[in-house]
Scaffold this active site. Structure first.
Site, PDB file in Angstrom:
ATOM      1  N   GLY A  37       5.009  -3.360   7.482  1.00  0.00           N
ATOM      2  CA  GLY A  37       4.174  -4.507   7.136  1.00  0.00           C
ATOM      3  C   GLY A  37       3.533  -5.107   8.366  1.00  0.00           C
ATOM      4  N   SER A  38       3.291  -6.382   8.303  1.00  0.00           N
ATOM      5  CA  SER A  38       2.540  -7.059   9.357  1.00  0.00           C
ATOM      6  C   SER A  38       3.352  -7.243  10.631  1.00  0.00           C
ATOM      7  CB  SER A  38       2.071  -8.435   8.863  1.00  0.00           C
ATOM      8  OG  SER A  38       3.167  -9.325   8.786  1.00  0.00           O
ATOM      9  N   THR A  39       2.647  -7.354  11.729  1.00  0.00           N
ATOM     10  CA  THR A  39       3.280  -7.618  13.015  1.00  0.00           C
ATOM     11  C   THR A  39       3.983  -8.970  12.997  1.00  0.00           C
ATOM     12  OG1 THR A  39       1.595  -6.291  14.099  1.00  0.00           O
ATOM     13  CG2 THR A  39       2.835  -7.794  15.500  1.00  0.00           C
ATOM     14  N   ASN A  94       0.862  -1.184   0.000  1.00  0.00           N
ATOM     15  CA  ASN A  94       0.000   0.000   0.000  1.00  0.00           C
ATOM     16  C   ASN A  94       0.902   1.239   0.000  1.00  0.00           C
ATOM     17  OD1 ASN A  94       0.829  -0.503   2.679  1.00  0.00           O
ATOM     18  ND2 ASN A  94      -0.902   0.581   3.510  1.00  0.00           N
ATOM     19  N   CYS A  99      -1.712   1.871   7.473  1.00  0.00           N
ATOM     20  CA  CYS A  99      -1.191   1.339   8.722  1.00  0.00           C
ATOM     21  C   CYS A  99      -1.969   1.804   9.930  1.00  0.00           C
ATOM     22  CB  CYS A  99       0.273   1.745   8.887  1.00  0.00           C
ATOM     23  SG  CYS A  99       1.317   1.122   7.555  1.00  0.00           S
ATOM     24  N   GLU A 153       7.489  -0.607  11.345  1.00  0.00           N
ATOM     25  CA  GLU A 153       6.157  -0.016  11.357  1.00  0.00           C
ATOM     26  C   GLU A 153       5.213  -1.158  11.028  1.00  0.00           C
ATOM     27  OE1 GLU A 153       3.191   3.092   9.095  1.00  0.00           O
ATOM     28  OE2 GLU A 153       5.281   2.994   8.443  1.00  0.00           O
ATOM     29  N   GLY A 183       7.183  -8.493  11.248  1.00  0.00           N
ATOM     30  CA  GLY A 183       8.034  -7.663  12.098  1.00  0.00           C
ATOM     31  C   GLY A 183       8.743  -8.476  13.164  1.00  0.00           C
TER      32      GLY A 183
END
Length: 188
Positions: free
Chosen positions: A125-127, A49, A183, A148, A130
């Site tokens: 991106g995604s947790t 995105n 986000c 992030e 991460g």
């Protein structure tokens, strides 16, 4: 994205000659120096995105601080980042300073995160991913990591809200802007 991308690059370019060190003398016989030095190679993993803007937010400050960058754009949206790499070279950017590497996150992103020559990794991106990035840093060279990660952002209306209609309109925009692909999309 393009106006914000241009603003980001211009802002960071203006910062280049503002990165300074300082010298302090806490007591006689000693001197302290604070030096701002490039880290070296910064790995950047950008999301699907706002693909160009998120890449610019990672690339521009790293380059302004004197680092080289290896960008791994999301496999779902790599074209604008590939074009950015081409434009960097066309504009006279030195070869090897901005590198764009395509591939699946599980392969190319993981390799970038585990690489011992990468001094810092920035990821949006995604947790779940991460957490993997943090593990990869620990398994390699303990590189610096900036994350992030996605999450659920609440919309909270307080009792003293002056304009409920305006707040509701803002809440709609908070979740549905960019099709809810943000986000900080206000999904609760």
């Amino acid at each position: 994205d393009l106006p914000a991308v241009i603003d980001t690059i211009r802002f960071m370019a203006e910062c280049i000659d503002k990165i300074e060190g300082s010298v302090t003398n806490p007591d006689s016989g000693s001197m302290n120096m604070i030096l701002r030095e490039p880290l070296g190679v910064v790995g950047a993993i950008s999301p699907w995105n706002y693909p160009l803007l998120m890449a610019a937010w990672k690339i521009a400050p790293a380059l302004a601080a004197g680092n080289t960058v290896v960008l791994k754009p999301a496999e779902q949206a790599p074209m604008s980042c590939l074009r950015l790499g081409e434009l960097f070279l066309e504009a006279g950017g030195p070869p090897g300073v901005l590198n764009v590497v395509n591939g699946m996150g599980e392969i190319a992103g993981r390799a970038l995160a585990l690489h011992n020559d990468v001094a810092k990794l920035t990821f949006t991106g995604s947790t779940e991913v991460g957490k993997l990035i943090l593990q990869y840093s620990g398994q390699s060279n303990m590189k610096r990591v900036a994350l992030e990660c996605g999450g659920k952002s609440p919309q909270i209306f307080m009792a003293d809200l002056p304009d409920l209609d305006k707040a509701v309109a803002a809440a709609y925009n908070g979740i549905f802007a960019n099709m809810g692909e943000g986000c900080s999309a206000g999904s609760r």
